[in-house]
Design a protein around this motif. Sequence first.
Motif, short mmCIF file in Angstrom:
data_model
loop_
_atom_site.label_atom_id
_atom_site.label_comp_id
_atom_site.label_asym_id
_atom_site.label_seq_id
_atom_site.Cartn_x
_atom_site.Cartn_y
_atom_site.Cartn_z
N ARG A 101 0.84 -1.21 0.00
CA ARG A 101 0.00 0.00 0.00
C ARG A 101 0.87 1.27 0.00
O ARG A 101 0.55 2.25 -0.68
N ILE A 102 1.98 1.23 0.74
CA ILE A 102 2.89 2.39 0.77
C ILE A 102 3.45 2.65 -0.63
O ILE A 102 3.55 3.79 -1.08
N ALA A 103 3.80 1.57 -1.34
CA ALA A 103 4.31 1.73 -2.70
C ALA A 103 3.27 2.39 -3.60
O ALA A 103 3.58 3.27 -4.41
N GLU A 104 2.00 1.99 -3.44
CA GLU A 104 0.92 2.59 -4.24
C GLU A 104 0.77 4.07 -3.93
O GLU A 104 0.62 4.91 -4.83
N ILE A 116 3.76 5.06 8.79
CA ILE A 116 4.02 5.64 7.47
C ILE A 116 2.82 5.42 6.56
O ILE A 116 2.39 6.33 5.84
N GLU A 117 2.28 4.21 6.60
CA GLU A 117 1.11 3.90 5.76
C GLU A 117 -0.05 4.83 6.10
O GLU A 117 -0.69 5.39 5.20
N GLN A 118 -0.30 4.99 7.40
CA GLN A 118 -1.42 5.85 7.81
C GLN A 118 -1.20 7.29 7.37
O GLN A 118 -2.13 7.96 6.91
N PHE A 119 0.03 7.76 7.54
CA PHE A 119 0.32 9.13 7.14
C PHE A 119 0.08 9.34 5.64
O PHE A 119 -0.54 10.32 5.22
#
Length: 478
Positions: free
Chosen positions: A9-12, A162-165
Amino acid sequence: MNRQKSLTRIAELLGRFTTEVGLLNAANLYDINIHAENVLIPLIKLAYGLDMVNANYTKGKNFSAVDLIDNKNRVAFQVTSTADNEKIKHTLNQFIKHERYLSYDILFVYIIGNKQSAYTGKGHAEIVQDKLAFDKDEHIIDNNDLFKKISGIVSLQQISAIEQFLEEEFSEQKIEFRKKALENPASVKHTEHVYFNLIEANIPETLYIADIAIDREAIIKESWTTEYKLKMDASPRKVLRRAIDLAGLTRIADWHVTGNQLLTFRNLHDPAEPLRNFIDQGTITPLKPKEYWTIDADHQRSFTSILNFSLQQLLSHKAIHYIGEDDIYRYQPEGKIVKQRTVEWKKTKRAKRTVIFELFDKNKEQIVCFRHFSFEAKFNLYDEQWYLSVNPTWSFTSNGYKKSGLAKYYAPGLKRLENNNTIYYGFRFISYCLTHNILSDEITFPYLTFNTPFFDEVLTDTEVVEIDENVPEDTPLE
Protein backbone atom coordinates in the motif's frame (compact mmCIF):
# COMPACT_ATOMS: atom_id res chain seq x y z
CA MET A 1 1.44 -10.75 6.05
CA ASN A 2 0.42 -7.39 7.52
CA ARG A 3 3.89 -6.07 6.84
CA GLN A 4 3.80 -7.03 3.14
CA LYS A 5 0.28 -5.64 2.80
CA SER A 6 1.37 -2.34 4.33
CA LEU A 7 4.47 -2.10 2.13
CA THR A 8 2.38 -2.77 -0.99
CA ARG A 9 0.00 0.00 0.00
CA ILE A 10 2.89 2.39 0.77
CA ALA A 11 4.31 1.73 -2.70
CA GLU A 12 0.92 2.59 -4.24
CA LEU A 13 0.60 5.80 -2.23
CA LEU A 14 4.15 6.93 -3.04
CA GLY A 15 3.23 6.30 -6.68
CA ARG A 16 0.27 8.67 -6.24
CA PHE A 17 2.66 11.20 -4.72
CA THR A 18 4.96 11.01 -7.76
CA THR A 19 2.07 11.16 -10.23
CA GLU A 20 0.41 14.14 -8.53
CA VAL A 21 3.62 16.17 -8.56
CA GLY A 22 4.26 15.30 -12.22
CA LEU A 23 0.75 16.20 -13.39
CA LEU A 24 0.56 19.51 -11.50
CA ASN A 25 4.07 20.57 -12.50
CA ALA A 26 3.18 19.79 -16.11
CA ALA A 27 0.29 22.26 -15.68
CA ASN A 28 2.74 24.84 -14.27
CA LEU A 29 1.20 24.49 -10.79
CA TYR A 30 4.46 24.47 -8.86
CA ASP A 31 3.05 25.22 -5.40
CA ILE A 32 2.60 21.45 -5.05
CA ASN A 33 6.37 21.33 -4.56
CA ILE A 34 6.07 23.36 -1.34
CA HIS A 35 3.47 20.91 -0.09
CA ALA A 36 5.78 18.05 -1.06
CA GLU A 37 8.54 19.48 1.14
CA ASN A 38 6.26 19.33 4.17
CA VAL A 39 5.04 15.83 3.29
CA LEU A 40 8.62 14.62 3.20
CA ILE A 41 9.50 15.89 6.70
CA PRO A 42 7.67 13.16 8.67
CA LEU A 43 8.50 10.52 6.05
CA ILE A 44 12.22 11.24 6.26
CA LYS A 45 11.98 11.31 10.03
CA LEU A 46 10.39 7.87 10.13
CA ALA A 47 12.49 6.30 7.37
CA TYR A 48 15.91 7.88 7.97
CA GLY A 49 15.62 8.76 11.67
CA LEU A 50 16.34 12.43 10.94
CA ASP A 51 14.63 15.30 12.71
CA MET A 52 14.00 17.53 9.71
CA VAL A 53 12.47 21.00 9.67
CA ASN A 54 11.59 23.21 6.74
CA ALA A 55 14.44 25.71 6.37
CA ASN A 56 12.14 28.19 4.64
CA TYR A 57 10.17 28.46 7.90
CA THR A 58 13.03 28.36 10.40
CA LYS A 59 15.71 30.22 8.42
CA GLY A 60 13.56 32.53 6.38
CA LYS A 61 11.78 32.30 3.06
CA ASN A 62 13.88 31.05 0.14
CA PHE A 63 16.79 29.90 2.31
CA SER A 64 19.19 29.15 -0.52
CA ALA A 65 20.54 25.75 -1.58
CA VAL A 66 18.57 23.58 0.86
CA ASP A 67 14.90 23.12 1.81
CA LEU A 68 14.91 20.67 4.72
CA ILE A 69 17.51 20.61 7.48
CA ASP A 70 18.44 18.59 10.54
CA ASN A 71 20.83 20.82 12.49
CA LYS A 72 21.60 18.18 15.11
CA ASN A 73 22.71 15.52 12.64
CA ARG A 74 24.05 18.11 10.14
CA VAL A 75 22.03 16.75 7.22
CA ALA A 76 20.27 18.85 4.56
CA PHE A 77 17.86 18.05 1.72
CA GLN A 78 17.21 20.01 -1.44
CA VAL A 79 13.75 19.07 -2.73
CA THR A 80 13.13 19.58 -6.44
CA SER A 81 10.98 18.32 -9.28
CA THR A 82 13.78 18.92 -11.81
CA ALA A 83 15.80 15.76 -12.27
CA ASP A 84 18.54 16.73 -14.76
CA ASN A 85 22.23 17.11 -14.01
CA GLU A 86 22.15 20.89 -14.52
CA LYS A 87 19.80 21.18 -11.53
CA ILE A 88 22.12 18.97 -9.46
CA LYS A 89 25.09 21.15 -10.38
CA HIS A 90 23.12 24.32 -9.61
CA THR A 91 22.23 22.95 -6.16
CA LEU A 92 25.86 22.05 -5.45
CA ASN A 93 27.00 25.48 -6.62
CA GLN A 94 24.55 27.22 -4.32
CA PHE A 95 25.48 24.92 -1.42
CA ILE A 96 29.16 25.79 -1.77
CA LYS A 97 28.58 29.47 -2.59
CA HIS A 98 26.54 30.02 0.58
CA GLU A 99 28.92 27.87 2.70
CA ARG A 100 26.20 25.48 3.81
CA TYR A 101 28.95 22.88 4.27
CA LEU A 102 29.90 24.71 7.46
CA SER A 103 26.57 23.65 8.97
CA TYR A 104 25.77 20.42 7.10
CA ASP A 105 28.03 17.46 6.31
CA ILE A 106 25.58 15.60 4.08
CA LEU A 107 23.43 16.93 1.26
CA PHE A 108 20.68 14.90 -0.37
CA VAL A 109 18.99 16.06 -3.57
CA TYR A 110 15.46 14.66 -3.41
CA ILE A 111 13.68 14.43 -6.77
CA ILE A 112 9.92 14.57 -6.16
CA GLY A 113 9.14 12.67 -9.30
CA ASN A 114 11.43 10.21 -10.98
CA LYS A 115 15.16 10.81 -11.03
CA GLN A 116 17.13 9.97 -14.14
CA SER A 117 18.05 6.31 -14.65
CA ALA A 118 21.70 7.32 -14.24
CA TYR A 119 23.84 10.38 -13.61
CA THR A 120 27.33 10.88 -14.99
CA GLY A 121 28.32 13.10 -12.11
CA LYS A 122 30.04 15.37 -14.59
CA GLY A 123 31.13 18.60 -12.92
CA HIS A 124 30.21 17.56 -9.36
CA ALA A 125 33.75 17.07 -8.05
CA GLU A 126 34.92 20.40 -9.49
CA ILE A 127 32.11 22.20 -7.69
CA VAL A 128 32.29 20.57 -4.25
CA GLN A 129 36.09 20.11 -4.23
CA ASP A 130 36.97 18.81 -0.74
CA LYS A 131 34.18 20.70 1.04
CA LEU A 132 31.40 18.13 0.66
CA ALA A 133 31.38 14.35 0.18
CA PHE A 134 28.69 14.11 -2.51
CA ASP A 135 28.07 10.72 -4.14
CA LYS A 136 25.66 10.86 -7.10
CA ASP A 137 24.58 7.26 -6.50
CA GLU A 138 23.92 7.74 -2.81
CA HIS A 139 22.81 11.34 -2.46
CA ILE A 140 20.47 11.82 -5.44
CA ILE A 141 17.27 10.08 -4.39
CA ASP A 142 13.57 9.90 -5.23
CA ASN A 143 10.43 8.17 -3.97
CA ASN A 144 11.76 4.78 -5.13
CA ASP A 145 14.79 5.19 -2.87
CA LEU A 146 12.53 6.29 -0.04
CA PHE A 147 10.47 3.12 -0.51
CA LYS A 148 13.63 0.95 -0.40
CA LYS A 149 14.53 2.65 2.89
CA ILE A 150 11.03 2.07 4.28
CA SER A 151 11.19 -1.60 3.20
CA GLY A 152 14.22 -2.04 5.44
CA ILE A 153 12.41 -0.85 8.57
CA VAL A 154 11.99 -3.70 11.05
CA SER A 155 9.30 -2.16 13.25
CA LEU A 156 5.80 -2.95 12.01
CA GLN A 157 4.53 -0.02 14.09
CA GLN A 158 6.76 2.35 12.15
CA ILE A 159 5.64 0.94 8.81
CA SER A 160 2.01 1.23 9.88
CA ALA A 161 2.58 4.85 10.91
CA ILE A 162 4.02 5.64 7.47
CA GLU A 163 1.11 3.90 5.76
CA GLN A 164 -1.42 5.85 7.81
CA PHE A 165 0.32 9.13 7.14
CA LEU A 166 0.38 8.52 3.38
CA GLU A 167 -3.26 7.41 3.43
CA GLU A 168 -4.20 10.74 4.99
CA GLU A 169 -2.09 12.82 2.60
CA PHE A 170 -2.87 11.03 -0.66
CA SER A 171 -6.52 10.07 -0.37
CA GLU A 172 -8.47 10.84 -3.53
CA GLN A 173 -10.29 13.64 -1.69
CA LYS A 174 -7.04 15.28 -0.58
CA ILE A 175 -5.52 15.09 -4.06
CA GLU A 176 -8.68 16.54 -5.63
CA PHE A 177 -8.78 19.33 -3.03
CA ARG A 178 -5.17 20.30 -3.70
CA LYS A 179 -5.70 20.27 -7.47
CA LYS A 180 -8.75 22.52 -7.10
CA ALA A 181 -6.94 24.85 -4.70
CA LEU A 182 -3.94 25.22 -6.99
CA GLU A 183 -6.00 25.73 -10.14
CA ASN A 184 -8.34 28.26 -8.55
CA PRO A 185 -7.30 29.38 -5.06
CA ALA A 186 -10.30 31.70 -4.71
CA SER A 187 -12.70 28.77 -5.06
CA VAL A 188 -11.50 27.08 -1.92
CA LYS A 189 -13.04 28.10 1.36
CA HIS A 190 -10.46 27.73 4.09
CA THR A 191 -11.93 27.14 7.53
CA GLU A 192 -8.94 25.93 9.48
CA HIS A 193 -7.49 28.31 12.06
CA VAL A 194 -3.71 28.48 12.22
CA TYR A 195 -1.91 29.55 15.39
CA PHE A 196 1.76 30.20 15.96
CA ASN A 197 3.36 28.00 18.60
CA LEU A 198 5.32 31.03 19.81
CA ILE A 199 5.33 32.64 23.24
CA GLU A 200 6.76 36.14 23.61
CA ALA A 201 9.67 36.27 26.07
CA ASN A 202 10.39 39.16 28.45
CA ILE A 203 14.06 39.53 29.27
CA PRO A 204 15.71 41.86 31.82
CA GLU A 205 16.98 45.25 30.66
CA THR A 206 20.55 44.48 31.76
CA LEU A 207 22.99 41.70 31.00
CA TYR A 208 25.99 41.40 33.33
CA ILE A 209 29.43 40.20 32.24
CA ALA A 210 32.42 39.58 34.52
CA ASP A 211 35.71 37.66 34.56
CA ILE A 212 35.56 34.34 36.40
CA ALA A 213 37.90 34.17 39.42
CA ILE A 214 38.12 30.62 40.77
CA ASP A 215 40.98 28.20 41.42
CA ARG A 216 40.18 25.72 38.65
CA GLU A 217 42.70 23.05 39.66
CA ALA A 218 41.71 23.16 43.33
CA ILE A 219 38.02 22.74 42.47
CA ILE A 220 38.71 19.79 40.18
CA LYS A 221 40.82 18.07 42.85
CA GLU A 222 38.22 18.77 45.53
CA SER A 223 35.58 17.18 43.28
CA TRP A 224 37.56 13.92 43.48
CA THR A 225 36.50 13.62 47.12
CA THR A 226 32.84 13.68 46.07
CA GLU A 227 30.51 11.47 44.02
CA TYR A 228 30.75 13.76 40.98
CA LYS A 229 34.40 13.78 39.95
CA LEU A 230 35.70 16.19 37.32
CA LYS A 231 38.39 15.43 34.76
CA MET A 232 41.33 17.81 34.48
CA ASP A 233 40.07 18.93 31.03
CA ALA A 234 36.49 19.54 32.23
CA SER A 235 34.70 22.41 30.51
CA PRO A 236 34.72 25.84 32.23
CA ARG A 237 30.95 25.55 32.82
CA LYS A 238 31.31 22.18 34.58
CA VAL A 239 34.08 23.51 36.80
CA LEU A 240 32.13 26.63 37.77
CA ARG A 241 29.02 24.55 38.40
CA ARG A 242 30.99 22.30 40.77
CA ALA A 243 32.45 25.37 42.47
CA ILE A 244 28.89 26.57 43.14
CA ASP A 245 27.86 23.14 44.41
CA LEU A 246 30.92 22.77 46.61
CA ALA A 247 30.20 26.20 48.11
CA GLY A 248 26.94 24.72 49.37
CA LEU A 249 24.77 27.15 47.43
CA THR A 250 21.36 26.26 46.14
CA ARG A 251 21.74 25.10 42.56
CA ILE A 252 22.00 28.15 40.28
CA ALA A 253 21.99 27.41 36.55
CA ASP A 254 20.99 30.67 34.82
CA TRP A 255 24.43 31.75 33.67
CA HIS A 256 26.70 31.06 30.73
CA VAL A 257 30.47 30.88 30.36
CA THR A 258 32.26 32.10 27.25
CA GLY A 259 36.04 32.20 27.35
CA ASN A 260 36.79 33.14 30.96
CA GLN A 261 33.74 35.37 31.30
CA LEU A 262 30.49 34.80 33.12
CA LEU A 263 27.25 36.09 31.56
CA THR A 264 24.03 36.37 33.53
CA PHE A 265 20.89 38.45 34.01
CA ARG A 266 21.49 38.39 37.78
CA ASN A 267 22.55 41.75 39.25
CA LEU A 268 26.24 41.20 39.94
CA HIS A 269 26.42 44.58 41.69
CA ASP A 270 24.00 43.32 44.35
CA PRO A 271 26.07 42.35 47.46
CA ALA A 272 23.60 39.54 48.19
CA GLU A 273 24.08 37.90 44.76
CA PRO A 274 25.79 34.49 45.31
CA LEU A 275 27.52 34.51 41.90
CA ARG A 276 29.72 37.42 43.11
CA ASN A 277 31.75 34.80 45.02
CA PHE A 278 33.04 33.36 41.74
CA ILE A 279 33.97 36.47 39.76
CA ASP A 280 36.46 39.31 39.75
CA GLN A 281 34.09 42.01 41.03
CA GLY A 282 36.22 44.75 39.52
CA THR A 283 35.42 43.51 36.03
CA ILE A 284 31.61 43.62 36.26
CA THR A 285 30.22 45.19 33.09
CA PRO A 286 26.48 45.86 32.61
CA LEU A 287 25.18 45.91 29.03
CA LYS A 288 21.90 46.29 27.23
CA PRO A 289 21.10 42.76 25.96
CA LYS A 290 20.70 44.01 22.40
CA GLU A 291 24.18 45.57 22.52
CA TYR A 292 25.54 42.10 23.18
CA TRP A 293 23.55 39.86 20.82
CA THR A 294 23.95 42.20 17.84
CA ILE A 295 27.78 42.12 17.92
CA ASP A 296 28.00 39.03 15.70
CA ALA A 297 26.65 35.49 15.28
CA ASP A 298 28.85 34.08 18.06
CA HIS A 299 27.54 36.62 20.58
CA GLN A 300 23.96 35.87 19.50
CA ARG A 301 24.60 32.17 20.12
CA SER A 302 26.00 32.97 23.58
CA PHE A 303 22.97 35.10 24.31
CA THR A 304 20.69 32.25 23.23
CA SER A 305 22.58 30.03 25.69
CA ILE A 306 21.81 32.51 28.48
CA LEU A 307 18.13 32.32 27.55
CA ASN A 308 18.23 28.52 27.50
CA PHE A 309 19.93 28.27 30.90
CA SER A 310 17.49 30.83 32.32
CA LEU A 311 14.60 28.76 30.96
CA GLN A 312 16.05 25.66 32.62
CA GLN A 313 16.24 27.53 35.94
CA LEU A 314 12.69 28.87 35.58
CA LEU A 315 11.26 25.43 34.80
CA SER A 316 13.22 23.67 37.54
CA HIS A 317 11.12 25.67 40.04
CA LYS A 318 8.06 24.04 38.47
CA ALA A 319 9.49 20.48 38.64
CA ILE A 320 10.00 20.49 34.88
CA HIS A 321 13.55 19.44 34.08
CA TYR A 322 15.70 19.78 30.98
CA ILE A 323 16.77 16.39 29.60
CA GLY A 324 19.88 17.08 27.56
CA GLU A 325 20.00 13.55 26.11
CA ASP A 326 16.74 14.19 24.23
CA ASP A 327 16.82 18.01 24.16
CA ILE A 328 13.39 18.20 25.78
CA TYR A 329 11.78 19.54 28.96
CA ARG A 330 10.04 16.83 31.01
CA TYR A 331 7.47 17.11 33.82
CA GLN A 332 9.08 15.40 36.81
CA PRO A 333 7.68 14.07 40.11
CA GLU A 334 7.11 16.79 42.71
CA GLY A 335 8.70 14.79 45.53
CA LYS A 336 11.04 11.87 46.00
CA ILE A 337 8.26 9.30 45.53
CA VAL A 338 7.54 8.71 41.85
CA LYS A 339 3.82 8.61 41.19
CA GLN A 340 1.12 10.04 38.98
CA ARG A 341 1.23 13.85 38.86
CA THR A 342 -1.50 16.25 37.86
CA VAL A 343 -1.37 19.99 37.24
CA GLU A 344 -4.40 22.21 37.71
CA TRP A 345 -4.82 24.93 35.13
CA LYS A 346 -7.54 27.16 33.83
CA LYS A 347 -8.36 29.04 30.69
CA THR A 348 -11.88 28.76 29.37
CA LYS A 349 -12.45 26.00 31.94
CA ARG A 350 -10.68 24.75 35.03
CA ALA A 351 -9.08 21.38 34.49
CA LYS A 352 -6.50 19.00 35.81
CA ARG A 353 -4.09 17.55 33.31
CA THR A 354 -2.16 14.43 34.18
CA VAL A 355 1.48 14.94 33.28
CA ILE A 356 2.94 11.71 34.69
CA PHE A 357 1.17 8.39 34.15
CA GLU A 358 1.95 5.03 35.69
CA LEU A 359 1.87 2.37 32.97
CA PHE A 360 1.15 -1.17 34.19
CA ASP A 361 1.74 -4.62 32.75
CA LYS A 362 -1.11 -6.62 31.20
CA ASN A 363 -2.19 -8.01 34.55
CA LYS A 364 -2.18 -4.51 36.06
CA GLU A 365 0.03 -5.79 38.87
CA GLN A 366 3.33 -4.04 38.20
CA ILE A 367 4.38 -0.63 36.90
CA VAL A 368 6.48 -1.15 33.76
CA CYS A 369 7.34 2.52 33.15
CA PHE A 370 6.15 6.11 33.52
CA ARG A 371 4.84 8.34 30.74
CA HIS A 372 5.76 12.02 31.11
CA PHE A 373 4.24 14.97 29.31
CA SER A 374 7.20 16.84 27.77
CA PHE A 375 7.98 19.51 25.22
CA GLU A 376 10.67 20.81 22.91
CA ALA A 377 11.51 24.51 23.26
CA LYS A 378 13.67 26.78 21.10
CA PHE A 379 14.31 30.51 21.30
CA ASN A 380 13.86 32.49 18.09
CA LEU A 381 14.57 36.15 17.35
CA TYR A 382 12.05 37.90 15.11
CA ASP A 383 12.20 41.63 14.49
CA GLU A 384 14.34 42.23 17.61
CA GLN A 385 11.89 40.33 19.85
CA TRP A 386 12.70 36.94 21.39
CA TYR A 387 10.07 34.20 21.24
CA LEU A 388 9.99 30.65 22.55
CA SER A 389 8.64 28.05 20.12
CA VAL A 390 7.05 25.10 21.90
CA ASN A 391 6.21 21.62 20.61
CA PRO A 392 4.46 19.14 22.95
CA THR A 393 5.74 15.57 23.05
CA TRP A 394 6.07 12.60 25.44
CA SER A 395 8.90 10.77 27.11
CA PHE A 396 9.10 7.54 29.08
CA THR A 397 11.15 6.62 32.14
CA SER A 398 11.69 3.41 34.07
CA ASN A 399 11.76 5.13 37.47
CA GLY A 400 10.69 8.72 36.95
CA TYR A 401 14.17 9.81 35.87
CA LYS A 402 15.95 7.18 33.77
CA LYS A 403 14.92 6.80 30.12
CA SER A 404 12.88 3.64 29.53
CA GLY A 405 13.64 1.22 26.72
CA LEU A 406 9.87 0.84 26.25
CA ALA A 407 9.67 4.31 24.72
CA LYS A 408 10.21 2.90 21.22
CA TYR A 409 7.06 0.81 21.62
CA TYR A 410 4.79 3.40 23.23
CA ALA A 411 5.84 6.65 21.51
CA PRO A 412 4.85 5.79 17.89
CA GLY A 413 1.35 4.79 19.01
CA LEU A 414 0.88 8.09 20.85
CA LYS A 415 2.13 10.07 17.88
CA ARG A 416 -0.42 8.38 15.63
CA LEU A 417 -3.22 9.46 17.95
CA GLU A 418 -2.16 13.09 17.91
CA ASN A 419 -4.10 15.56 15.84
CA ASN A 420 -4.19 19.33 15.54
CA ASN A 421 -6.41 19.70 18.60
CA THR A 422 -4.22 17.64 20.93
CA ILE A 423 -1.16 19.61 19.89
CA TYR A 424 -3.03 22.93 20.18
CA TYR A 425 -4.31 22.17 23.69
CA GLY A 426 -0.92 20.79 24.69
CA PHE A 427 0.64 24.08 23.63
CA ARG A 428 -1.97 26.07 25.58
CA PHE A 429 -1.31 23.98 28.68
CA ILE A 430 2.46 24.48 28.42
CA SER A 431 2.03 28.22 27.85
CA TYR A 432 -0.12 28.34 31.00
CA CYS A 433 2.62 26.59 32.99
CA LEU A 434 5.19 29.08 31.67
CA THR A 435 3.10 32.10 32.64
CA HIS A 436 1.66 30.95 36.00
CA ASN A 437 2.85 29.30 39.20
CA ILE A 438 1.76 25.65 39.13
CA LEU A 439 3.18 24.49 42.48
CA SER A 440 1.94 25.68 45.86
CA ASP A 441 5.48 26.40 47.05
CA GLU A 442 6.89 27.55 43.71
CA ILE A 443 9.68 30.13 43.82
CA THR A 444 9.03 32.90 41.31
CA PHE A 445 11.95 33.27 38.91
CA PRO A 446 12.40 36.99 38.07
CA TYR A 447 14.95 36.87 35.24
CA LEU A 448 12.80 35.41 32.44
CA THR A 449 9.03 35.66 31.99
CA PHE A 450 6.61 35.09 29.16
CA ASN A 451 3.47 36.78 27.88
CA THR A 452 0.25 34.86 27.46
CA PRO A 453 -0.20 33.89 23.79
CA PHE A 454 -2.32 36.44 22.01
CA PHE A 455 -5.13 34.03 21.20
CA ASP A 456 -5.54 32.74 24.74
CA GLU A 457 -8.38 34.04 26.86
CA VAL A 458 -7.79 34.69 30.54
CA LEU A 459 -10.89 34.41 32.68
CA THR A 460 -11.54 35.67 36.16
CA ASP A 461 -12.20 33.13 38.92
CA THR A 462 -15.91 33.84 38.77
CA GLU A 463 -16.00 32.92 35.09
CA VAL A 464 -14.20 29.62 35.51
CA VAL A 465 -16.24 26.43 35.24
CA GLU A 466 -15.05 23.30 37.01
CA ILE A 467 -14.59 20.17 34.89
CA ASP A 468 -12.76 16.92 35.43
CA GLU A 469 -9.51 16.12 33.68
CA ASN A 470 -11.14 14.03 30.95
CA VAL A 471 -11.94 17.10 28.90
CA PRO A 472 -12.36 16.27 25.22
CA GLU A 473 -9.09 17.88 24.23
CA ASP A 474 -7.16 15.63 26.62
CA THR A 475 -8.99 12.40 25.96
CA PRO A 476 -7.05 11.12 22.93
CA LEU A 477 -3.76 11.09 24.80
CA GLU A 478 -4.85 10.33 28.32
